[in-house]
Design a protein around this motif. Structure first.
Motif, mmCIF file in Angstrom:
data_model
loop_
_atom_site.group_PDB
_atom_site.id
_atom_site.type_symbol
_atom_site.label_atom_id
_atom_site.label_comp_id
_atom_site.label_asym_id
_atom_site.label_seq_id
_atom_site.Cartn_x
_atom_site.Cartn_y
_atom_site.Cartn_z
ATOM 1 N N GLU A 198 21.566 2.748 -0.921
ATOM 2 C CA GLU A 198 20.601 2.404 0.123
ATOM 3 C C GLU A 198 19.300 3.165 -0.070
ATOM 4 N N SER A 199 19.388 4.392 -0.528
ATOM 5 C CA SER A 199 18.163 5.176 -0.735
ATOM 6 C C SER A 199 17.317 4.575 -1.850
ATOM 7 N N GLU A 200 17.950 4.059 -2.912
ATOM 8 C CA GLU A 200 17.202 3.395 -3.970
ATOM 9 C C GLU A 200 16.531 2.127 -3.444
ATOM 10 N N PHE A 201 17.283 1.364 -2.651
ATOM 11 C CA PHE A 201 16.725 0.151 -2.053
ATOM 12 C C PHE A 201 15.523 0.484 -1.176
ATOM 13 N N ASP A 202 15.684 1.490 -0.312
ATOM 14 C CA ASP A 202 14.606 1.871 0.607
ATOM 15 C C ASP A 202 13.359 2.311 -0.157
ATOM 16 N N GLU A 203 13.549 3.058 -1.242
ATOM 17 C CA GLU A 203 12.414 3.540 -2.011
ATOM 18 C C GLU A 203 11.666 2.387 -2.683
ATOM 19 N N VAL A 204 12.417 1.465 -3.264
ATOM 20 C CA VAL A 204 11.792 0.326 -3.925
ATOM 21 C C VAL A 204 11.005 -0.519 -2.921
ATOM 22 N N MET A 205 11.599 -0.796 -1.787
ATOM 23 C CA MET A 205 10.929 -1.643 -0.803
ATOM 24 C C MET A 205 9.734 -0.928 -0.170
ATOM 25 N N ALA A 206 9.846 0.376 0.032
ATOM 26 C CA ALA A 206 8.725 1.122 0.599
ATOM 27 C C ALA A 206 7.538 1.125 -0.347
ATOM 28 N N ASN A 207 7.781 1.423 -1.612
ATOM 29 C CA ASN A 207 6.687 1.583 -2.562
ATOM 30 C C ASN A 207 6.091 0.259 -3.026
ATOM 31 N N GLY A 220 17.222 -6.476 -10.804
ATOM 32 C CA GLY A 220 17.628 -6.892 -9.467
ATOM 33 C C GLY A 220 16.714 -6.456 -8.348
ATOM 34 N N LEU A 221 16.508 -5.145 -8.187
ATOM 35 C CA LEU A 221 15.685 -4.655 -7.084
ATOM 36 C C LEU A 221 14.219 -5.018 -7.277
ATOM 37 N N TYR A 222 13.754 -5.008 -8.512
ATOM 38 C CA TYR A 222 12.363 -5.381 -8.798
ATOM 39 C C TYR A 222 12.130 -6.837 -8.394
ATOM 40 N N ALA A 223 13.042 -7.723 -8.775
ATOM 41 C CA ALA A 223 12.907 -9.137 -8.432
ATOM 42 C C ALA A 223 12.940 -9.339 -6.925
ATOM 43 N N LEU A 224 13.788 -8.574 -6.251
ATOM 44 C CA LEU A 224 13.880 -8.668 -4.799
ATOM 45 C C LEU A 224 12.563 -8.274 -4.142
ATOM 46 N N ALA A 225 11.961 -7.192 -4.634
ATOM 47 C CA ALA A 225 10.678 -6.734 -4.082
ATOM 48 C C ALA A 225 9.581 -7.767 -4.333
ATOM 49 N N LYS A 226 9.562 -8.354 -5.517
ATOM 50 C CA LYS A 226 8.529 -9.337 -5.834
ATOM 51 C C LYS A 226 8.734 -10.631 -5.052
ATOM 52 N N ALA A 227 9.981 -10.991 -4.766
ATOM 53 C CA ALA A 227 10.226 -12.157 -3.914
ATOM 54 C C ALA A 227 9.666 -11.912 -2.513
ATOM 55 N N ALA A 228 9.771 -10.677 -2.048
ATOM 56 C CA ALA A 228 9.172 -10.323 -0.756
ATOM 57 C C ALA A 228 7.654 -10.446 -0.805
ATOM 58 N N ILE A 229 7.058 -10.085 -1.939
ATOM 59 C CA ILE A 229 5.618 -10.237 -2.115
ATOM 60 C C ILE A 229 5.214 -11.702 -1.975
ATOM 61 N N ASP A 230 5.966 -12.593 -2.598
ATOM 62 C CA ASP A 230 5.640 -14.017 -2.507
ATOM 63 C C ASP A 230 5.779 -14.531 -1.077
#
Length: 252
Positions: A107-116, A156-166
């Motif tokens: 969860e901490s990795e997820f939170d960091e990726v989404m925050a940044n 995985g997490l990178y793609a998830l963050a970029k999908a949020a960007i779109d």
């Protein structure tokens, strides 16, 4: 009429010390825009400012660290104050994300990726967009990725963050369209930058990626910069709410 002329405009480009960010800054500045650029290192940001200034581009370089919310907030205020306005906002800065699948990530990795990579963009949008709304003019350009449009077991997490960007783009298109502020994202495929070095530096890897691309090569940063110029200029004023691929045909 030069539809790509940005004279009199101020463009803010985050993460503009090298790679796509620097190429985009060069393109916008060469079209006449005054620039505000960000970077994490005092040394690299000074180098970028000097480089752009030698090209005759009026530039203000400011430090910003995506890992520090206070740094992003401070940057947003200083960026607005630098030249009194921001007409074009290019959200290029991103933080490294762990490679590999999502399963097993904490969860901490997820939170960091989404925050940044997601949350910090909202800080900048909240700071910059009200003035665009007031002037009824502006352009916001997100840097997304081709992987936002497809499944992946390696990013995985990178793609998830970029999908949020779109999805940012789609939501903001509805919110800001009535105020003549256009919002889009650029979705590059493999590009020759330090950020995506893993895709082209390993022996044989670039040839493998190029072979799978209809244009039979990977992109250079300047290939992406041209689309940013279009979206920032009057030539692209009616392009709105789009996630546009620049991938040499990979999506096809």
């Amino acid at each position: 009429m030069d539809m790509f002329n940005l004279s009199g405009k101020v463009a803010l480009v985050t993460g503009a010390t090298k790679g796509m960010g620097l190429a985009i800054a060069e393109a916008l500045g060469s079209a006449g825009a005054t620039l505000v650029i960000s970077g994490r290192s005092a040394h690299t940001i000074a180098e970028a400012e000097t480089h752009l200034s030698k090209l005759g581009i009026r530039t203000r370089a400011l430090l910003m660290d995506l890992n520090d919310q206070a740094s992003v907030e401070s940057f947003a205020h200083m960026a607005k104050d630098a030249f009194g306005r921001v007409d074009v906002l290019v959200l290029n800065a991103a933080a490294n994300t762990p490679n590999g699948p999502m399963i097993g990530r904490t969860e901490s990795e997820f939170d960091e990726v989404m925050a940044n990579n997601v949350k910090r963009n909202l800080t900048l949008i909240n700071a910059i967009s009200p003035d665009m709304i007031g002037r009824r003019d502006g352009s916001i350009i997100f840097m997304s990725s081709r992987v936002a449009k497809r499944g992946t077991s390696q990013l995985g997490l990178y793609a998830l963050a970029k999908a949020a960007i779109d999805q940012y783009v789609r939501n903001l298109a509805i919110e800001l369209g009535p105020f003549n502020v256009n919002v889009n994202s650029i979705c590059p495929g493999p590009v020759r930058t330090d950020f995506s070095r893993i895709l082209w530096e390993a022996p044989g890897r670039e040839a493998q990626v190029a072979a799978a691309t209809p244009m039979k090569r990977i992109a250079e940063p300047t290939d992406v910069a041209g689309l940013a110029l279009l979206l920032a200029s009057s030539a692209g004023r009616f392009i709105h709410g789009q996630n546009i691929s620049v991938d040499g045909g990979l999506t096809a």
